[in-house]
Design a protein around this motif. Sequence first.
Motif, short mmCIF file in Angstrom:
data_model
loop_
_atom_site.label_atom_id
_atom_site.label_comp_id
_atom_site.label_asym_id
_atom_site.label_seq_id
_atom_site.Cartn_x
_atom_site.Cartn_y
_atom_site.Cartn_z
N ILE A 196 0.84 -1.21 0.00
CA ILE A 196 0.00 0.00 0.00
C ILE A 196 0.87 1.25 0.00
O ILE A 196 0.68 2.17 -0.81
N VAL A 197 1.86 1.26 0.90
CA VAL A 197 2.74 2.43 0.99
C VAL A 197 3.50 2.61 -0.33
O VAL A 197 3.69 3.74 -0.80
N HIS A 198 3.88 1.49 -0.94
CA HIS A 198 4.56 1.53 -2.24
C HIS A 198 3.65 2.17 -3.29
O HIS A 198 4.08 3.03 -4.06
N LEU A 199 2.38 1.75 -3.29
CA LEU A 199 1.43 2.30 -4.28
C LEU A 199 1.14 3.77 -4.03
O LEU A 199 0.76 4.50 -4.94
N LEU A 200 1.32 4.22 -2.79
CA LEU A 200 1.09 5.63 -2.50
C LEU A 200 2.31 6.48 -2.86
O LEU A 200 2.32 7.68 -2.63
N GLY A 201 3.34 5.84 -3.42
CA GLY A 201 4.47 6.61 -3.93
C GLY A 201 5.71 6.59 -3.05
O GLY A 201 6.62 7.40 -3.24
N ALA A 202 5.73 5.67 -2.07
CA ALA A 202 6.94 5.59 -1.23
C ALA A 202 8.10 5.05 -2.05
O ALA A 202 7.94 4.10 -2.81
N THR A 203 9.27 5.68 -1.90
CA THR A 203 10.46 5.18 -2.59
C THR A 203 11.01 3.98 -1.82
O THR A 203 10.64 3.74 -0.66
N ASP A 204 11.90 3.23 -2.47
CA ASP A 204 12.58 2.12 -1.80
C ASP A 204 13.29 2.63 -0.54
O ASP A 204 13.30 1.97 0.50
N ALA A 225 8.02 5.93 -8.53
CA ALA A 225 7.56 6.29 -7.18
C ALA A 225 7.03 7.72 -7.17
O ALA A 225 5.96 8.00 -6.61
N ARG A 232 3.68 7.83 -8.92
CA ARG A 232 2.57 7.30 -8.11
C ARG A 232 2.01 8.36 -7.17
O ARG A 232 0.84 8.31 -6.82
N ILE A 269 4.52 10.52 3.09
CA ILE A 269 5.44 9.87 2.14
C ILE A 269 6.08 10.91 1.24
O ILE A 269 7.25 10.84 0.90
#
Lengths: 315, 238
Positions: free
Chosen positions: A214-222, B77, B80, B108
Amino acid sequence: MAEPRRRWLRPRGADDLGLRRALADRALPLLVASMTFLAALSAAGFVAASAIARHWQEGAAASLTVLVPRPGEPAVEPGRTRRDAALAVLGGSPALAEFRALADSELADLLRPWLGADAERMSLPLPAVIAVRLAHGAGERGADLDALAARLDAAAPGALLERQDVWARRLAVLARSLQACAGVVLLLVGAVAAALVAVATRAGLAARREAIEIVHLLGATDAYIAAGFARRVTWLAGLGGTAGAIAALPILLALGLLALPFLRRDIGAAADPAALAGAVPPLLWLVLPALAAAAAAIGWLTAQATVRAWLRGLP
Amino acid sequence: MIRMQAVGLRYPGREGPEVLRDLDAFVPAGGFRWLLGPSGAGKTSLLRLLYLAVRPSRGRLDLLGTEIGAADRAALALLRRRIGVVFQDFRLLDHLTAFDNVALPLRIAGRPEGQIRADVTEMLRWVGLHSRRNVHPPALSGGEQQRVAIARAVINRPSLLLADEPTGNLDDAQAERLMQLLKELNRLGTTVVVATHNAALVARHPAPALELEAGQLVAGGRAADDGRRADRGQRVDG
């Protein structure tokens, strides 16, 4: 209703990924503590072996004895005794830090246990004994000593150079091997600790997979996700590392006290409590906090690498 | 802006035909599209492509001016963050309060906490959940959870808003309110794609549609239409 104050600032210890419950908060510090404890013992072995090796190299290997039979008789070179001729040869050698001919009374003291109090009156043909200390590093130059022995023999035929450096060097090699073993154990412990952290991190990733997606889909980078894991793992590993280092301290003190008489002749086996602090080599006082820091660093690095590798599976 | 050219999607490790085949479509910036089709037609897969949960296995997809096939992970990223999504199953984080769930995209993105507080508070007021802001999702009703999901999707003022059955758990009045919100965002320039089965809702708010059947576009795409109409980018009427 007034907003809680934490709403004004980024909440301290904000846990977007819910890692507080996902990462083994008891098992990981406990395991890292055990690893750090083992690492502390290996480090102590490493430091002790290197101290003993140095001690032997500088002590036993650096001293030798010259025996001159019939010291009072004239030397090959006319006008001086064989003892004086041998002393002259030693005086001309740059490899020696100091040398001293033992007086007859000292020689008698040495012989008394075997010959009794009358040794001096027995007019035994005792050789002259010259105690020699080599200059630093000269013990490793066997060829120099061979040449010295040859010159002594030429000046006073039959003079003997008794060398202890061969045995001392063998002991030093043994000590260095022990040191290498301790080093290998230290590296292995570090590798096992990294593997433990990797397993714990992967378990955490599996447990929080949905939150991470979810956090990844919200645009969190690696970097954002890896930092969340690394923060938590570093804290847990650092905690374990500190606990392990503290637990190792009494053992190291005890071992240090046992080793003390071997390293310092001025302190007897039953050292007083004041010697306690001196019992642990100064290097170890640095090693213990360094091990705790290393545990935290291994935690951070491993968590970062594990999470980033795992995230490669997401687009 | 969405542009698809011969896009196909096959999930890795799965045999059989592609889930999506030969999609050609263009949705201009500020456009509104219904996404229609029977269950299993590929609506959710198409949305997954559009919110970058998967990359197309063939063809070319351009989103908001970025070619997805050529973009690196860091670029995706950032992209998104410009896409808001209302998931069919909400996908809220149960360990965070309603407030923190809505605040998540802003955190984020690294926004200052003061701004986050103001924006999230206003957004929660707007969706009528201000009094429930400290409640965790499991303690919220289905409708409340959906409103939290919607608030989270739009808090970042996205350039592209995707919604999968967003009115599923809402009563008619709430559904109507949501449509007004989507249309308002669309009027302000956000590209909006809404997947739905709700024929009455579509009838009340007529707009161009992308229609999928068995993984292929049967209406609204370039191959399906003459393409010209879609390119003009009508907004939703009504």
